[in-house]
Motif scaffolding. Structure first.
Motif, mmCIF file in Angstrom:
data_model
loop_
_atom_site.group_PDB
_atom_site.id
_atom_site.type_symbol
_atom_site.label_atom_id
_atom_site.label_comp_id
_atom_site.label_asym_id
_atom_site.label_seq_id
_atom_site.Cartn_x
_atom_site.Cartn_y
_atom_site.Cartn_z
ATOM 1 N N TYR A 1 47.572 -41.623 11.442
ATOM 2 C CA TYR A 1 48.492 -40.527 11.726
ATOM 3 C C TYR A 1 49.306 -40.818 12.982
ATOM 4 N N ASN A 2 50.494 -40.247 13.021
ATOM 5 C CA ASN A 2 51.386 -40.378 14.171
ATOM 6 C C ASN A 2 50.902 -39.439 15.274
ATOM 7 N N THR A 3 50.657 -39.966 16.461
ATOM 8 C CA THR A 3 50.120 -39.137 17.544
ATOM 9 C C THR A 3 51.097 -38.054 18.003
ATOM 10 N N ARG A 4 52.366 -38.187 17.659
ATOM 11 C CA ARG A 4 53.349 -37.180 18.046
ATOM 12 C C ARG A 4 53.473 -36.054 17.016
ATOM 13 N N ASN A 5 52.795 -36.207 15.886
ATOM 14 C CA ASN A 5 52.885 -35.193 14.835
ATOM 15 C C ASN A 5 51.504 -34.753 14.360
ATOM 16 N N ILE A 6 50.581 -34.626 15.281
ATOM 17 C CA ILE A 6 49.221 -34.274 14.904
ATOM 18 C C ILE A 6 49.143 -32.850 14.355
ATOM 19 N N SER A 7 50.049 -31.970 14.769
ATOM 20 C CA SER A 7 50.046 -30.609 14.228
ATOM 21 C C SER A 7 50.285 -30.625 12.713
ATOM 22 N N ASP A 8 51.077 -31.600 12.249
ATOM 23 C CA ASP A 8 51.298 -31.723 10.802
ATOM 24 C C ASP A 8 50.000 -32.079 10.088
ATOM 25 N N LEU A 9 49.197 -32.922 10.706
ATOM 26 C CA LEU A 9 47.901 -33.290 10.136
ATOM 27 C C LEU A 9 47.026 -32.049 9.975
ATOM 28 N N VAL A 10 46.982 -31.214 11.009
ATOM 29 C CA VAL A 10 46.130 -30.019 10.976
ATOM 30 C C VAL A 10 46.519 -29.111 9.808
ATOM 31 N N HIS A 11 47.800 -28.867 9.648
ATOM 32 C CA HIS A 11 48.252 -27.949 8.598
ATOM 33 C C HIS A 11 48.123 -28.559 7.201
ATOM 34 N N ALA A 12 47.934 -29.891 7.135
ATOM 35 C CA ALA A 12 47.763 -30.541 5.831
ATOM 36 C C ALA A 12 46.297 -30.609 5.415
ATOM 37 N N LEU A 13 45.383 -30.284 6.309
ATOM 38 C CA LEU A 13 43.958 -30.416 6.004
ATOM 39 C C LEU A 13 43.516 -29.642 4.760
#
Length: 332
Positions: free
Chosen positions: A299-311
């Protein structure tokens, strides 16, 4: 939820405010109303808390200076000695700054000789950028996003305190002066090597790429030690009875230097501290969260919020939010 987006360096006005509050709280004349104002100021921004802690460290070291000592003919020559740092940080009160400076000149040499007082202070912090810096001893440090540390240069040792985040150290070799990184309840001691230190809350991970390091954990007063060789990683925390040591893929562990977060089939409990490092507010596990569910990927460290919402798309979970704005992971 968004990743942090703040200026990478602290501006002078915040440093001035931190100096003002440090002097007021140590003056013995601080009123209850001022203390309430200070509490509000401190809690209003993580940057305020970071800078006040840095100011407290300067104050602490100035108080350790001997009060009776002859002034030497000359102090060790460095480009930016601790006295100049104190001058810039204590501008708001010339009288107080003058008092501290007199103490420094009178007792500084004696304290330096006894390895009690540093002759150099450096403080670094980042928010939304990776930063590379050089310490006065020639060592190089790369700071990850949302990272802060201080460096103190003593006569017989070098000291770093990592308060938040993650940093990769290339330590300039000096057998006579060990390089000590304090993180959480433990420390890492080297003379010249390359290693990475990650800290979140009370958890610390040390990854060695070159040389050797000694990892100490002082949790609960029971000192433990582990020696690492290249390719090894040590973990410790106040909740862990022993230092955990294992061999790891160092490229994956240091992928943050290329802007990547690599999760290698980790449980939610293991992955959340690594994820939370890049967020304004930490993601929390609800009572019904499937804590043993696993997650992997790059994952891109600048877009970790996107990771959270994709969980919820890849795990049997749902997301909610508490009154403080934290995302809560719940089971479906």
């Amino acid at each position: 939820m968004t990743s942090r987006n703040k200026a990478p360096l602290t501006n002078d006005s915040i440093i001035d405010e931190a100096a003002h509050w440090c002097m007021r709280l140590h003056s013995g004349e601080c009123t209850d109303q001022e203390r309430k104002e200070f509490d509000h100021w401190l809690k209003s921004s993580p940057v305020h808390a970071r800078e006040y802690k840095a100011m407290q460290e300067i104050w602490f070291f100035s108080e350790r200076l001997p009060r009776k000592a002859q002034r030497p003919n000359a102090l060790p020559s460095y480009q930016r000695p601790l006295t100049r740092t104190l001058c810039s940080r204590l501008r708001p009160s010339l009288a107080m700054a003058s008092t501290i400076l007199v103490t420094l000149f009178v007792g500084g040499w004696f304290g330096w000789q006894k390895d009690l007082v540093p002759n150099w202070y450096q403080h670094f912090s980042t928010s939304n950028v990776v930063q590379r810096v050089e310490l006065v001893d020639g060592s190089q440090v790369e700071l990850n996003l949302n990272t802060a540390f201080t460096y103190l240069n003593f006569r017989q040792h070098r000291s770093v305190t990592l308060t938040d985040g993650e940093a990769f150290f290339k330590v300039n070799k000096d057998m006579s002066r060990p390089f000590i990184v304090k993180a959480g309840k433990g420390s890492i001691t080297v003379t010249g090597t390359q290693f990475n230190v990650w800290k979140y809350a009370d958890q610390v991970i040390v990854t060695l790429t070159e040389g050797s390091v000694k990892v100490m954990n002082d949790a609960d007063g029971a000192k433990q030690a582990a020696m690492l060789s290249p390719g090894m990683q040590a973990r410790y925390a106040s909740s862990m009875p022993h230092i955990s040591v294992q061999f790891v893929d160092t490229e994956s562990a240091l992928a943050w230097r290329d802007g990547k977060l690599i999760l290698n089939n980790l449980t939610l409990v293991e992955a959340l501290p690594l994820i939370n490092q890049y967020l304004d507010k930490p993601v929390l596990l609800g009572d019904s969260a499937p804590v043993n569910s696993r997650i992997g990927g790059i994952y891109n460290t600048r877009n970790i919020s996107d990771l959270v919402h994709a969980l919820p798309r890849v795990l049997p979970i749902s997301l909610s939010q508490n009154t403080e704005g934290n995302v809560i992971i719940n089971g479906k």
